[in-house]
Enzyme design. Structure first.
Site, PDB file in Angstrom:
ATOM      1  N   ARG A   1      41.934  50.966  54.219  1.00 25.42           N
ATOM      2  CA  ARG A   1      42.804  52.131  54.424  1.00 25.42           C
ATOM      3  C   ARG A   1      43.025  52.917  53.130  1.00 25.42           C
ATOM      4  NH1 ARG A   1      48.182  50.703  56.822  1.00 25.42           N
ATOM      5  NH2 ARG A   1      47.927  48.669  55.838  1.00 25.42           N
TER       6      ARG A   1
ATOM      7  N   ASN B   1      36.376  39.483  35.452  1.00 22.20           N
ATOM      8  CA  ASN B   1      35.789  40.553  36.270  1.00 22.20           C
ATOM      9  C   ASN B   1      36.334  41.918  35.863  1.00 22.20           C
ATOM     10  OD1 ASN B   1      34.563  38.505  37.709  1.00 22.20           O
ATOM     11  ND2 ASN B   1      35.936  38.652  39.472  1.00 22.20           N
TER      12      ASN B   1
ATOM     13  N   LYS C   1      26.847  45.531  47.374  1.00 18.74           N
ATOM     14  CA  LYS C   1      25.930  44.554  46.763  1.00 18.74           C
ATOM     15  C   LYS C   1      26.550  43.162  46.793  1.00 18.74           C
ATOM     16  CE  LYS C   1      26.086  47.809  43.713  1.00 18.74           C
ATOM     17  NZ  LYS C   1      26.259  48.445  42.419  1.00 18.74           N
TER      18      LYS C   1
ATOM     19  N   LYS D   1      39.354  36.646  37.896  1.00 18.54           N
ATOM     20  CA  LYS D   1      39.875  38.011  37.997  1.00 18.54           C
ATOM     21  C   LYS D   1      39.957  38.707  36.641  1.00 18.54           C
ATOM     22  CE  LYS D   1      42.280  36.740  42.216  1.00 18.54           C
ATOM     23  NZ  LYS D   1      41.229  37.184  43.119  1.00 18.54           N
TER      24      LYS D   1
ATOM     25  N   VAL E   1      33.860  30.216  37.070  1.00 18.80           N
ATOM     26  CA  VAL E   1      32.469  30.180  37.495  1.00 18.80           C
ATOM     27  C   VAL E   1      32.474  30.312  39.013  1.00 18.80           C
ATOM     28  CG1 VAL E   1      30.360  28.814  37.568  1.00 18.80           C
ATOM     29  CG2 VAL E   1      31.851  28.738  35.549  1.00 18.80           C
ATOM     30  N   ASP E   2      31.872  31.383  39.514  1.00 14.75           N
ATOM     31  CA  ASP E   2      31.870  31.629  40.964  1.00 14.75           C
ATOM     32  C   ASP E   2      30.695  30.921  41.621  1.00 14.75           C
ATOM     33  OD1 ASP E   2      34.100  33.161  40.677  1.00 14.75           O
ATOM     34  OD2 ASP E   2      33.147  35.078  41.150  1.00 14.75           O
TER      35      ASP E   2
ATOM     36  N   GLY F   1      38.437  44.144  44.284  1.00 16.28           N
ATOM     37  CA  GLY F   1      39.742  44.476  43.710  1.00 16.28           C
ATOM     38  C   GLY F   1      39.689  44.501  42.188  1.00 16.28           C
ATOM     39  N   ASP F   2      38.930  43.597  41.616  1.00 15.46           N
ATOM     40  CA  ASP F   2      38.807  43.552  40.154  1.00 15.46           C
ATOM     41  C   ASP F   2      37.983  44.725  39.634  1.00 15.46           C
ATOM     42  OD1 ASP F   2      40.188  41.128  40.282  1.00 15.46           O
ATOM     43  OD2 ASP F   2      38.323  40.008  40.536  1.00 15.46           O
TER      44      ASP F   2
HETATM   45  O1  RIB Z   1      38.769  38.454  42.681  1.00 12.99           O
HETATM   46  C1  RIB Z   1      37.601  37.703  42.794  1.00 12.99           C
HETATM   47  C2  RIB Z   1      37.670  36.515  41.914  1.00 12.99           C
HETATM   48  O2  RIB Z   1      38.691  35.657  42.365  1.00 12.99           O
HETATM   49  C3  RIB Z   1      36.427  35.673  41.887  1.00 12.99           C
HETATM   50  O3  RIB Z   1      35.537  36.047  40.878  1.00 12.99           O
HETATM   51  C4  RIB Z   1      36.972  34.260  41.722  1.00 12.99           C
HETATM   52  O4  RIB Z   1      36.580  33.684  40.525  1.00 12.99           O
HETATM   53  C5  RIB Z   1      38.485  34.389  41.808  1.00 12.99           C
HETATM   54  O5  RIB Z   1      39.077  34.398  40.576  1.00 12.99           O
END
Ligand code: RIB
Length: 300
Positions: free
Chosen positions: A223, A42, A284, A39, A11-12, A250-251
């Site tokens: 880069r 996502n 966003k 991760k 949970v972010d 990244g995800d």
């Molecule tokens: O890569 C971003 C993620 O890292 C976030 O959603 C957080 O939950 C951590 O897992």
């Protein structure tokens, strides 16, 4: 074909800050956002929003967050058969995003720390039908190693995103990966080599290909991307955008890449699409909130 993601959900708790408080100080922050993250989750959501069928193997806690996490997977069309209940807290991630759109993330793994090899065995009959397994490092390393072995036994390609950077990841237990996709920090950790210049990144990536990993893809932030395989190397230049929040980019990249590979694109084509998708996400706010549906994007 179905992509399996074996990994985390969190949970972010995203707080947008002007500055971090000093020890003992209270500072008002201008904004906050609660969202689904982690991760693994996502990457699953990004792959699904790009159009893939996704099977998620993960663990949620016994708290109020769990139902929302499951509902979020389901709302994104993800198979939740192996979103398993656990008698502990859900994973949570307090995240701080500064005015330069840079993030700092704390993770409390909670239920994610309980995802085990036995859980993978539970899902084996369905994993056998998948065409790609995606892994990250917010679950126990032994579970990651077990999943790689299973993928190899079943002849299913395995993608490992070694994030977050985790000391103790053993190179000789991940050489069965078909895709190894670190950032520079993670590359330095696994190889013990410097990565300050592109030449150093190339040298470090070479040791991994020499060790047996088929495709090494290094994300280099602003880069772009460097990739190396036994048959060649290349670079994907970055898509220039005005970033407001890089959390989860990244995800987004991994999920979009996995989908693109599954549709038959070659490595360079899939990486280009993934870089474009991730670049859009940083324009966003939020983690999964920032992931577009592929139909809304005009891919290169
Ligand atoms: O890569 C971003 C993620 O890292 C976030 O959603 C957080 O939950 C951590 O897992």
């Amino acid at each position: 074909m179905t992509i399996a993601v074996i990994g985390s959900n969190m949970v972010d708790l995203i707080t947008y800050i002007d500055r971090m408080p000093d020890p003992g100080e209270t500072v008002e922050a201008p904004d906050f956002q609660l969202g689904c993250g982690g991760k693994g989750a996502n990457q699953a959501i990004a792959a699904a929003r790009n159009g893939s069928e996704v099977l998620m193997v993960t663990r949620v806690g016994n708290d109020a967050f769990a139902a929302n996490t499951k509902a979020n997977f389901a709302a994104n069309g993800i198979d939740t058969t192996y979103v398993l209940d656990t008698d502990t807290t859900s994973g949570v991630a307090p995240i701080f995003v500064d005015k330069n759109s840079q993030n700092s993330i704390l993770i409390i793994k909670g239920a994610n720390a309980k995802l085990s090899a036995a859980d993978i065995d539970r899902a084996k009959a369905d994993l056998e039908k998948c065409s790609l397994i995606i892994l990250q490092l917010e679950i126990p390393l032994e579970t990651v190693y077990y999943a790689i072995e299973l993928g190899n036994q079943l002849g299913i390609p395995v993608l490992l995103n070694p994030a977050p950077a985790t000391p103790g990841l053993e190179l000789d237990r991940i050489t069965g990966c078909d895709y190894f996709m670190p950032n520079e920090t993670e590359l330095a950790l696994i190889t013990g080599m410097p990565v300050d210049t592109l030449e150093e990144v190339k040298e470090a990536a070479k040791t991994l290909v020499n060790a047996g990993i088929t495709n090494v893809v290094v994300t280099l932030g602003a880069r772009g991307v460097y990739y190396l395989t036994e048959s060649g190397e290349g670079e994907i230049p970055p898509f220039k955008v005005d970033a407001v929040d890089t959390t989860g980019a990244g995800d987004a990249f991994i999920g979009a890449f996995a989908h693109a590979v599954e549709t038959g694109l070659d490595l360079k084509g899939a990486l280009t699409k993934a870089a474009f998708y991730a670049a859009d996400s940083v324009t966003k706010r939020g983690t999964q909130y920032s992931y577009a549906y592929a139909k809304d994007l005009d891919f290169p």
